[in-house]
Design a protein around this motif. Structure first.
Motif, PDB file in Angstrom:
ATOM      1  N   THR A 156     -26.298 -20.655  25.764  1.00  0.00           N
ATOM      2  CA  THR A 156     -25.907 -19.350  26.281  1.00  0.00           C
ATOM      3  C   THR A 156     -25.206 -18.508  25.208  1.00  0.00           C
ATOM      4  OG1 THR A 156     -25.914 -19.941  28.522  1.00  0.00           O
ATOM      5  CG2 THR A 156     -24.860 -17.725  28.269  1.00  0.00           C
ATOM      6  N   GLY A 157     -24.305 -18.966  24.529  1.00  0.00           N
ATOM      7  CA  GLY A 157     -23.378 -18.565  23.784  1.00  0.00           C
ATOM      8  C   GLY A 157     -24.304 -18.310  22.241  1.00  0.00           C
ATOM      9  N   ASN A 158     -25.119 -18.894  21.963  1.00  0.00           N
ATOM     10  CA  ASN A 158     -25.869 -18.768  20.856  1.00  0.00           C
ATOM     11  C   ASN A 158     -26.827 -17.667  21.259  1.00  0.00           C
ATOM     12  OD1 ASN A 158     -28.780 -19.271  19.281  1.00  0.00           O
ATOM     13  ND2 ASN A 158     -27.068 -20.253  18.152  1.00  0.00           N
ATOM     14  N   ALA A 159     -27.254 -17.498  22.474  1.00  0.00           N
ATOM     15  CA  ALA A 159     -28.324 -16.384  22.756  1.00  0.00           C
ATOM     16  C   ALA A 159     -27.451 -15.109  22.716  1.00  0.00           C
ATOM     17  CB  ALA A 159     -28.878 -16.854  24.041  1.00  0.00           C
ATOM     18  N   LEU A 160     -26.215 -15.279  23.081  1.00  0.00           N
ATOM     19  CA  LEU A 160     -25.506 -13.988  23.023  1.00  0.00           C
ATOM     20  C   LEU A 160     -25.259 -13.472  21.676  1.00  0.00           C
ATOM     21  CD1 LEU A 160     -22.967 -14.919  26.205  1.00  0.00           C
ATOM     22  CD2 LEU A 160     -24.882 -12.936  25.994  1.00  0.00           C
ATOM     23  N   LYS A 161     -25.025 -14.336  20.866  1.00  0.00           N
ATOM     24  CA  LYS A 161     -24.622 -13.982  19.678  1.00  0.00           C
ATOM     25  C   LYS A 161     -25.742 -13.497  18.988  1.00  0.00           C
ATOM     26  CE  LYS A 161     -23.146 -15.726  15.025  1.00  0.00           C
ATOM     27  NZ  LYS A 161     -23.892 -14.619  14.409  1.00  0.00           N
ATOM     28  N   LYS A 162     -26.958 -13.957  19.287  1.00  0.00           N
ATOM     29  CA  LYS A 162     -28.330 -13.482  18.668  1.00  0.00           C
ATOM     30  C   LYS A 162     -28.502 -11.981  19.127  1.00  0.00           C
ATOM     31  CE  LYS A 162     -30.434 -17.452  17.035  1.00  0.00           C
ATOM     32  NZ  LYS A 162     -29.516 -17.662  15.743  1.00  0.00           N
ATOM     33  N   ASN A 163     -28.229 -11.785  20.266  1.00  0.00           N
ATOM     34  CA  ASN A 163     -28.486 -10.547  20.915  1.00  0.00           C
ATOM     35  C   ASN A 163     -27.275  -9.312  19.930  1.00  0.00           C
ATOM     36  OD1 ASN A 163     -29.481  -8.789  22.796  1.00  0.00           O
ATOM     37  ND2 ASN A 163     -27.383  -8.773  23.877  1.00  0.00           N
ATOM     38  N   ALA A 164     -26.190  -9.883  19.976  1.00  0.00           N
ATOM     39  CA  ALA A 164     -25.349  -9.130  19.199  1.00  0.00           C
ATOM     40  C   ALA A 164     -25.627  -8.764  17.712  1.00  0.00           C
ATOM     41  CB  ALA A 164     -23.939  -9.479  19.194  1.00  0.00           C
ATOM     42  N   ASP A 165     -26.429  -9.947  17.084  1.00  0.00           N
ATOM     43  CA  ASP A 165     -26.818  -9.745  15.657  1.00  0.00           C
ATOM     44  C   ASP A 165     -27.979  -8.618  15.812  1.00  0.00           C
ATOM     45  OD1 ASP A 165     -24.908 -11.799  14.997  1.00  0.00           O
ATOM     46  OD2 ASP A 165     -26.351 -13.226  14.737  1.00  0.00           O
ATOM     47  N   ARG A 166     -28.869  -8.799  16.530  1.00  0.00           N
ATOM     48  CA  ARG A 166     -29.923  -7.858  16.562  1.00  0.00           C
ATOM     49  C   ARG A 166     -29.484  -6.486  16.891  1.00  0.00           C
ATOM     50  NH1 ARG A 166     -32.692 -12.407  19.765  1.00  0.00           N
ATOM     51  NH2 ARG A 166     -34.447 -13.214  18.215  1.00  0.00           N
ATOM     52  N   GLU A 167     -28.394  -6.272  17.786  1.00  0.00           N
ATOM     53  CA  GLU A 167     -28.156  -4.951  17.859  1.00  0.00           C
ATOM     54  C   GLU A 167     -27.384  -4.618  16.560  1.00  0.00           C
ATOM     55  OE1 GLU A 167     -24.472  -3.461  20.535  1.00  0.00           O
ATOM     56  OE2 GLU A 167     -25.875  -4.180  21.863  1.00  0.00           O
ATOM     57  N   ALA A 168     -26.695  -5.175  15.987  1.00  0.00           N
ATOM     58  CA  ALA A 168     -26.210  -4.942  14.720  1.00  0.00           C
ATOM     59  C   ALA A 168     -27.191  -4.487  13.626  1.00  0.00           C
ATOM     60  CB  ALA A 168     -25.202  -5.903  14.109  1.00  0.00           C
ATOM     61  N   ILE A 169     -28.295  -5.342  13.661  1.00  0.00           N
ATOM     62  CA  ILE A 169     -29.299  -4.943  12.824  1.00  0.00           C
ATOM     63  C   ILE A 169     -29.852  -3.450  13.048  1.00  0.00           C
ATOM     64  CG2 ILE A 169     -31.743  -5.519  12.058  1.00  0.00           C
ATOM     65  CD1 ILE A 169     -30.825  -8.315  12.417  1.00  0.00           C
ATOM     66  N   VAL A 170     -30.294  -3.242  14.407  1.00  0.00           N
ATOM     67  CA  VAL A 170     -30.706  -1.864  14.568  1.00  0.00           C
ATOM     68  C   VAL A 170     -29.429  -0.714  13.967  1.00  0.00           C
ATOM     69  CG1 VAL A 170     -31.218  -0.224  16.623  1.00  0.00           C
ATOM     70  CG2 VAL A 170     -31.969  -2.476  16.715  1.00  0.00           C
ATOM     71  N   LYS A 171     -28.454  -0.829  14.280  1.00  0.00           N
ATOM     72  CA  LYS A 171     -27.413  -0.028  13.987  1.00  0.00           C
ATOM     73  C   LYS A 171     -27.176   0.165  12.390  1.00  0.00           C
ATOM     74  CE  LYS A 171     -24.070  -0.738  17.711  1.00  0.00           C
ATOM     75  NZ  LYS A 171     -22.546  -1.352  18.109  1.00  0.00           N
ATOM     76  N   ASN A 172     -27.371  -0.821  11.684  1.00  0.00           N
ATOM     77  CA  ASN A 172     -27.192  -0.830  10.296  1.00  0.00           C
ATOM     78  C   ASN A 172     -28.457  -0.222   9.571  1.00  0.00           C
ATOM     79  OD1 ASN A 172     -24.654  -1.808  10.304  1.00  0.00           O
ATOM     80  ND2 ASN A 172     -25.479  -3.972  10.162  1.00  0.00           N
ATOM     81  N   CYS A 173     -29.551  -0.439   9.973  1.00  0.00           N
ATOM     82  CA  CYS A 173     -30.935   0.067   9.518  1.00  0.00           C
ATOM     83  C   CYS A 173     -31.038   1.412  10.017  1.00  0.00           C
ATOM     84  CB  CYS A 173     -32.061  -0.531  10.651  1.00  0.00           C
ATOM     85  SG  CYS A 173     -33.564   0.152  10.053  1.00  0.00           S
ATOM     86  N   MET A 174     -30.494   2.048  11.117  1.00  0.00           N
ATOM     87  CA  MET A 174     -30.560   3.654  11.397  1.00  0.00           C
ATOM     88  C   MET A 174     -29.417   4.153  10.642  1.00  0.00           C
ATOM     89  SD  MET A 174     -32.785   4.138  13.502  1.00  0.00           S
ATOM     90  CE  MET A 174     -32.300   5.830  14.511  1.00  0.00           C
ATOM     91  N   ARG A 175     -28.313   3.540  10.009  1.00  0.00           N
ATOM     92  CA  ARG A 175     -27.172   4.159   9.391  1.00  0.00           C
ATOM     93  C   ARG A 175     -27.999   4.212   7.948  1.00  0.00           C
ATOM     94  NH1 ARG A 175     -23.140   0.489  11.628  1.00  0.00           N
ATOM     95  NH2 ARG A 175     -22.102   1.846  13.243  1.00  0.00           N
ATOM     96  N   GLY A 176     -28.727   3.247   7.351  1.00  0.00           N
ATOM     97  CA  GLY A 176     -29.326   3.220   6.007  1.00  0.00           C
ATOM     98  C   GLY A 176     -30.325   4.265   6.036  1.00  0.00           C
ATOM     99  N   ARG A 177     -30.765   4.799   7.170  1.00  0.00           N
ATOM    100  CA  ARG A 177     -31.893   5.761   7.340  1.00  0.00           C
ATOM    101  C   ARG A 177     -31.464   7.159   7.257  1.00  0.00           C
ATOM    102  NH1 ARG A 177     -37.324   3.689   8.821  1.00  0.00           N
ATOM    103  NH2 ARG A 177     -37.273   1.408   8.471  1.00  0.00           N
ATOM    104  N   GLY A 178     -29.885   7.240   7.383  1.00  0.00           N
ATOM    105  CA  GLY A 178     -29.166   8.519   7.380  1.00  0.00           C
ATOM    106  C   GLY A 178     -28.604   8.782   8.538  1.00  0.00           C
ATOM    107  N   TYR A 179     -28.551   8.237   9.516  1.00  0.00           N
ATOM    108  CA  TYR A 179     -28.098   8.752  10.812  1.00  0.00           C
ATOM    109  C   TYR A 179     -26.346   8.358  11.106  1.00  0.00           C
ATOM    110  CZ  TYR A 179     -32.672   9.388  12.232  1.00  0.00           C
ATOM    111  OH  TYR A 179     -34.332   9.781  12.280  1.00  0.00           O
ATOM    112  N   ASN A 180     -25.805   9.050  11.610  1.00  0.00           N
ATOM    113  CA  ASN A 180     -24.580   9.117  11.724  1.00  0.00           C
ATOM    114  C   ASN A 180     -24.367   8.062  13.153  1.00  0.00           C
ATOM    115  OD1 ASN A 180     -21.610   8.806  11.581  1.00  0.00           O
ATOM    116  ND2 ASN A 180     -21.498  10.926  12.428  1.00  0.00           N
ATOM    117  N   VAL A 181     -24.299   6.593  13.253  1.00  0.00           N
ATOM    118  CA  VAL A 181     -24.318   5.729  14.219  1.00  0.00           C
ATOM    119  C   VAL A 181     -22.806   5.716  14.687  1.00  0.00           C
ATOM    120  CG1 VAL A 181     -24.944   3.628  15.041  1.00  0.00           C
ATOM    121  CG2 VAL A 181     -26.443   4.541  13.583  1.00  0.00           C
ATOM    122  N   VAL A 182     -22.490   5.880  16.010  1.00  0.00           N
ATOM    123  CA  VAL A 182     -21.182   5.799  16.507  1.00  0.00           C
ATOM    124  C   VAL A 182     -21.068   4.710  17.350  1.00  0.00           C
ATOM    125  CG1 VAL A 182     -20.466   8.100  15.818  1.00  0.00           C
ATOM    126  CG2 VAL A 182     -21.374   7.644  18.060  1.00  0.00           C
ATOM    127  N   GLY A 183     -22.155   4.294  17.852  1.00  0.00           N
ATOM    128  CA  GLY A 183     -22.066   2.997  18.810  1.00  0.00           C
ATOM    129  C   GLY A 183     -23.460   2.512  19.395  1.00  0.00           C
TER     130      GLY A 183
END
Length: 124
Positions: free
Chosen positions: A97-124
């Motif tokens: 369960t802990g591993n699944a929750l971490k993977k979920n958070a990692d994927r969310e961070a990938i989406v945020k960072n990817c969108m930032r890399g495309r020039g969007y001002n991601v705040v959350g």
């Protein structure tokens, strides 16, 4: 309902919750206007996040650690090994369960960072 059964039930519910949203479906909060490519950019970033492995070396390590710690704790606390298997199973589930929750958070961070890399001002 004993403590072991309660812990198992809570862990299972957490695991299901973690699997329900893989983090790759995350839609970030953008400050400011979005351009015409926003939906395409978001879909590509979510696809990148979804392509990450669900199971890797850390999954096995977390499951084994959870099982070992729970089994050892059960023997130490109860001063016998009568429920060793149950304790190990619960510990493994907690580790998974802990591993699944971490993977979920990692994927969310990938989406945020990817969108930032495309020039969007991601705040959350």
């Amino acid at each position: 309902m004993n403590v072991l059964a309660k812990t198992t039930a809570v862990s299972f519910i957490c695991l299901l919750a973690a699997c329900e949203n893989s983090g790759a479906n995350y839609t970030p909060v953008i400050d400011g206007a979005v351009g015409p490519n926003y939906n395409s950019d978001l879909a590509q970033c979510q696809g990148l996040a979804a392509s990450q492995a669900s199971i890797d070396g850390s999954t096995g390590r977390d499951v084994a650690t959870g099982a070992g710690v729970a089994a050892a704790s059960s023997v130490i606390i109860n001063d016998n090994s009568s429920n060793l298997g149950e304790a190990a199973a619960v510990g493994a589930l907690v580790g998974l369960t802990g591993n699944a929750l971490k993977k979920n958070a990692d994927r969310e961070a990938i989406v945020k960072n990817c969108m930032r890399g495309r020039g969007y001002n991601v705040v959350g």
